[in-house]
Design a protein around this motif. Structure first.
Motif, PDB file in Angstrom:
ATOM      1  N   ALA A 261     -25.848  -3.733 -28.399  1.00 53.58           N
ATOM      2  CA  ALA A 261     -26.324  -3.164 -29.654  1.00 53.58           C
ATOM      3  C   ALA A 261     -26.984  -4.269 -30.464  1.00 53.58           C
ATOM      4  N   LEU A 262     -28.164  -3.979 -31.009  1.00 52.79           N
ATOM      5  CA  LEU A 262     -28.804  -4.938 -31.898  1.00 52.79           C
ATOM      6  C   LEU A 262     -27.977  -5.067 -33.169  1.00 52.79           C
ATOM      7  N   CYS A 263     -27.901  -6.271 -33.692  1.00 52.36           N
ATOM      8  CA  CYS A 263     -27.137  -6.500 -34.914  1.00 52.36           C
ATOM      9  C   CYS A 263     -27.786  -7.635 -35.682  1.00 52.36           C
ATOM     10  N   ALA A 264     -27.401  -7.781 -36.938  1.00 49.24           N
ATOM     11  CA  ALA A 264     -28.017  -8.819 -37.776  1.00 49.24           C
ATOM     12  C   ALA A 264     -26.994  -9.348 -38.774  1.00 49.24           C
ATOM     13  N   ASP A 265     -25.794  -9.702 -38.276  1.00 51.67           N
ATOM     14  CA  ASP A 265     -24.764 -10.253 -39.155  1.00 51.67           C
ATOM     15  C   ASP A 265     -25.259 -11.570 -39.750  1.00 51.67           C
ATOM     16  N   ASP A 266     -25.248 -11.665 -41.063  1.00 47.78           N
ATOM     17  CA  ASP A 266     -25.806 -12.841 -41.728  1.00 47.78           C
ATOM     18  C   ASP A 266     -25.140 -14.129 -41.277  1.00 47.78           C
ATOM     19  N   ASP A 267     -23.803 -14.114 -41.142  1.00 50.39           N
ATOM     20  CA  ASP A 267     -23.113 -15.350 -40.772  1.00 50.39           C
ATOM     21  C   ASP A 267     -23.415 -15.760 -39.336  1.00 50.39           C
ATOM     22  N   VAL A 268     -23.649 -14.770 -38.456  1.00 60.25           N
ATOM     23  CA  VAL A 268     -24.010 -15.080 -37.067  1.00 60.25           C
ATOM     24  C   VAL A 268     -25.389 -15.728 -37.010  1.00 60.25           C
ATOM     25  N   LEU A 269     -26.339 -15.158 -37.738  1.00 61.89           N
ATOM     26  CA  LEU A 269     -27.700 -15.710 -37.742  1.00 61.89           C
ATOM     27  C   LEU A 269     -27.718 -17.102 -38.356  1.00 61.89           C
ATOM     28  N   LYS A 270     -26.965 -17.294 -39.432  1.00 60.34           N
ATOM     29  CA  LYS A 270     -26.911 -18.617 -40.073  1.00 60.34           C
ATOM     30  C   LYS A 270     -26.338 -19.659 -39.118  1.00 60.34           C
ATOM     31  N   LEU A 271     -25.292 -19.288 -38.375  1.00 62.60           N
ATOM     32  CA  LEU A 271     -24.697 -20.231 -37.430  1.00 62.60           C
ATOM     33  C   LEU A 271     -25.687 -20.593 -36.326  1.00 62.60           C
ATOM     34  N   ALA A 272     -26.459 -19.621 -35.856  1.00 65.45           N
ATOM     35  CA  ALA A 272     -27.462 -19.909 -34.828  1.00 65.45           C
ATOM     36  C   ALA A 272     -28.522 -20.875 -35.349  1.00 65.45           C
TER      37      ALA A 272
ATOM     38  N   CYS B  75     -16.163  -9.297 -26.419  1.00 60.42           N
ATOM     39  CA  CYS B  75     -17.545  -9.193 -26.871  1.00 60.42           C
ATOM     40  C   CYS B  75     -18.048 -10.549 -27.349  1.00 60.42           C
ATOM     41  N   HIS B  76     -19.356 -10.676 -27.402  1.00 57.13           N
ATOM     42  CA  HIS B  76     -19.964 -11.873 -27.989  1.00 57.13           C
ATOM     43  C   HIS B  76     -21.358 -11.526 -28.494  1.00 57.13           C
ATOM     44  N   TYR B  77     -21.886 -12.407 -29.342  1.00 59.22           N
ATOM     45  CA  TYR B  77     -23.236 -12.273 -29.875  1.00 59.22           C
ATOM     46  C   TYR B  77     -24.177 -13.203 -29.123  1.00 59.22           C
ATOM     47  N   ARG B  78     -25.420 -12.774 -28.962  1.00 60.75           N
ATOM     48  CA  ARG B  78     -26.486 -13.636 -28.457  1.00 60.75           C
ATOM     49  C   ARG B  78     -27.616 -13.633 -29.488  1.00 60.75           C
ATOM     50  N   VAL B  79     -27.989 -14.819 -29.929  1.00 56.25           N
ATOM     51  CA  VAL B  79     -29.131 -14.971 -30.828  1.00 56.25           C
ATOM     52  C   VAL B  79     -30.182 -15.801 -30.100  1.00 56.25           C
ATOM     53  N   GLN B  80     -31.371 -15.231 -29.945  1.00 58.32           N
ATOM     54  CA  GLN B  80     -32.484 -15.967 -29.349  1.00 58.32           C
ATOM     55  C   GLN B  80     -33.230 -16.701 -30.453  1.00 58.32           C
ATOM     56  N   MET B  81     -33.250 -18.025 -30.351  1.00 58.97           N
ATOM     57  CA  MET B  81     -33.927 -18.849 -31.347  1.00 58.97           C
ATOM     58  C   MET B  81     -35.225 -19.409 -30.780  1.00 58.97           C
ATOM     59  N   LEU B  82     -36.260 -19.477 -31.605  1.00 58.20           N
ATOM     60  CA  LEU B  82     -37.433 -20.306 -31.324  1.00 58.20           C
ATOM     61  C   LEU B  82     -37.532 -21.263 -32.501  1.00 58.20           C
ATOM     62  N   PHE B  83     -37.189 -22.514 -32.252  1.00 59.30           N
ATOM     63  CA  PHE B  83     -36.979 -23.496 -33.305  1.00 59.30           C
ATOM     64  C   PHE B  83     -35.999 -22.904 -34.321  1.00 59.30           C
ATOM     65  N   ASP B  84     -36.367 -22.802 -35.612  1.00 63.09           N
ATOM     66  CA  ASP B  84     -35.381 -22.348 -36.597  1.00 63.09           C
ATOM     67  C   ASP B  84     -35.457 -20.845 -36.866  1.00 63.09           C
ATOM     68  N   GLN B  85     -36.148 -20.107 -36.003  1.00 60.14           N
ATOM     69  CA  GLN B  85     -36.334 -18.679 -36.240  1.00 60.14           C
ATOM     70  C   GLN B  85     -35.548 -17.814 -35.252  1.00 60.14           C
ATOM     71  N   PRO B  86     -34.615 -16.987 -35.730  1.00 62.05           N
ATOM     72  CA  PRO B  86     -33.985 -15.993 -34.846  1.00 62.05           C
ATOM     73  C   PRO B  86     -35.004 -14.921 -34.466  1.00 62.05           C
ATOM     74  N   LEU B  87     -35.172 -14.699 -33.167  1.00 61.18           N
ATOM     75  CA  LEU B  87     -36.136 -13.704 -32.696  1.00 61.18           C
ATOM     76  C   LEU B  87     -35.474 -12.363 -32.387  1.00 61.18           C
ATOM     77  N   TYR B  88     -34.231 -12.394 -31.952  1.00 60.45           N
ATOM     78  CA  TYR B  88     -33.444 -11.166 -31.816  1.00 60.45           C
ATOM     79  C   TYR B  88     -31.972 -11.539 -31.833  1.00 60.45           C
ATOM     80  N   CYS B  89     -31.131 -10.532 -32.080  1.00 60.56           N
ATOM     81  CA  CYS B  89     -29.678 -10.737 -32.039  1.00 60.56           C
ATOM     82  C   CYS B  89     -29.035  -9.467 -31.515  1.00 60.56           C
TER      83      CYS B  89
ATOM     84  N   ARG C  66     -30.511 -26.795 -35.746  1.00 66.31           N
ATOM     85  CA  ARG C  66     -30.588 -28.061 -36.480  1.00 66.31           C
ATOM     86  C   ARG C  66     -29.923 -29.195 -35.711  1.00 66.31           C
ATOM     87  N   ALA C  67     -28.954 -28.853 -34.870  1.00 64.09           N
ATOM     88  CA  ALA C  67     -28.326 -29.878 -34.029  1.00 64.09           C
ATOM     89  C   ALA C  67     -29.229 -30.280 -32.866  1.00 64.09           C
TER      90      ALA C  67
END
Length: 327
Positions: free
Chosen positions: A222-233, A174-188, A238-239
């Motif tokens: 499945a939609l998810c919102a793990d805090d550490d995953v979103l923070k890493l995205a 399994c893996h997570y996908r976080v869609q970012m627009l600049f510094d904002q996660p739009l979905y995970c 920032r990179a």
């Protein structure tokens, strides 16, 4: 009141409805911003008076045909695997070590561990789970091309492959996908393979023929919102602060719980609210096989938008960037 322009370059149909909605929300948030949303490949011209105001241009792909007369242009563009790896390391972001593959290559056990993934360097192939293999590191170090079947992709095109440390995400990859627009996660979402991979103490030939990529077969979302995953995205953004859209792929080690970034997908083709590539995910999120395909797709799209209020977030960050950067 300072008038400013925001030009949004998207990939055309079917993205147009999304960006029209986002453009409307930007104008509502800040009526001093004039938003122009158009397909990036459209050969368009804006009247001279338009360029009298400070302008920011944001494009979700590398190619953009509108001639921009003023202001910064922030755009997407593919970034190779090894450049991504260097960027992540420079910013303290954990990513599995990887090297160009060659037969007989020495692999440091302290760096590569006991198992190694062999995957194509072509990001279009890895995004579909095509041609990905798992090998024991010790066997791989001794592997010759003649040890493989004549039609094996690794034997046919070894120069196209990279060797990457294997991160064990569990018996169902399994893996997570976080869609970012600049510094904002739009979905995970979390994507999980339905097929169980073999145990890691299985014989070599079983392991090497197994599907080990979470996108390599039938899978569930499945939609998810793990805090550490979103923070890493957000750290990945920032990179790469000037790349508008990132589809950040993250894995979690099942033993340590540690997160690692696989890819940042900076080419701009991860806008899966509407993309053809995202249709499978939308349909599964929208009701699996219990409703007609078109209805499932629509439900899944609304689920992605609704998770974090994606288009509201997009409008907020675009309005903020326009005020900060338009010139």
């Amino acid at each position: 009141m300072v008038r400013r322009n925001l030009i949004l370059g998207h990939r055309g149909v079917p993205y147009e409805r999304d960006f029209k909605e986002i453009a409307k929300k930007v104008s509502q948030l800040n009526p001093a911003i004039t938003v122009i949303s158009l397909p990036a490949l459209l050969k368009a011209f804006l009247p001279e008076q338009h360029w009298l105001s400070p302008t920011l241009t944001v494009v979700l792909q590398k190619t953009f045909h509108l001639q921009v007369m003023r202001g910064p242009v922030l755009r997407n563009g593919a970034i190779g695997k090894f450049r991504q790896q260097a960027l992540f390391r420079r910013h303290g972001i954990s990513t599995p070590p990887a090297l160009p593959f060659s037969f007989g290559m020495p692999l440091d056990p302290a760096i590569f561990g006991d198992f190694v993934l062999l995957k194509p360097g072509d990001l279009n192939k890895t995004s579909k789970g095509v041609g990905i293999f798992l090998f024991r590191r010790q066997r791989l170090s001794l592997l010759r091309d003649l040890d493989l079947p004549a039609t094996h992709p690794l034997r046919l095109h070894p120069q196209d492959y990279i060797a990457q440390r294997f991160v064990d995400t569990g018996p169902f990859p399994c893996h997570y996908r976080v869609q970012m627009l600049f510094d904002q996660p739009l979905y995970c979402w979390r994507q999980t393979l339905n097929e169980q991979r073999p145990p890691l103490d299985a014989p070599d030939h079983i392991i090497e023929s197994a599907v080990v990529a979470s996108q390599g077969g039938e899978r569930r979302f499945a939609l998810c919102a793990d805090d550490d995953v979103l923070k890493l995205a957000v750290d990945v953004h920032r990179a790469l602060p000037d790349v508008p859209s990132l589809g950040v792929d993250i894995v979690r080690d099942q033993v340590t719980g540690r997160l690692h970034v696989l890819e940042c997908n900076a080419g701009g083709n991860t806008w899966h609210f509407s993309s053809e590539m995202g249709a499978t995910c939308r349909a599964k999120l929208g009701g699996y096989l219990a409703c007609p395909e078109a209805e499932a797709d629509a439900r899944g799209r609304l689920a992605l938008i609704g998770q974090f209020g994606a288009f509201d977030r997009a409008a907020e960050v675009l309005a903020k960037k326009t005020v900060e950067l338009a010139s």
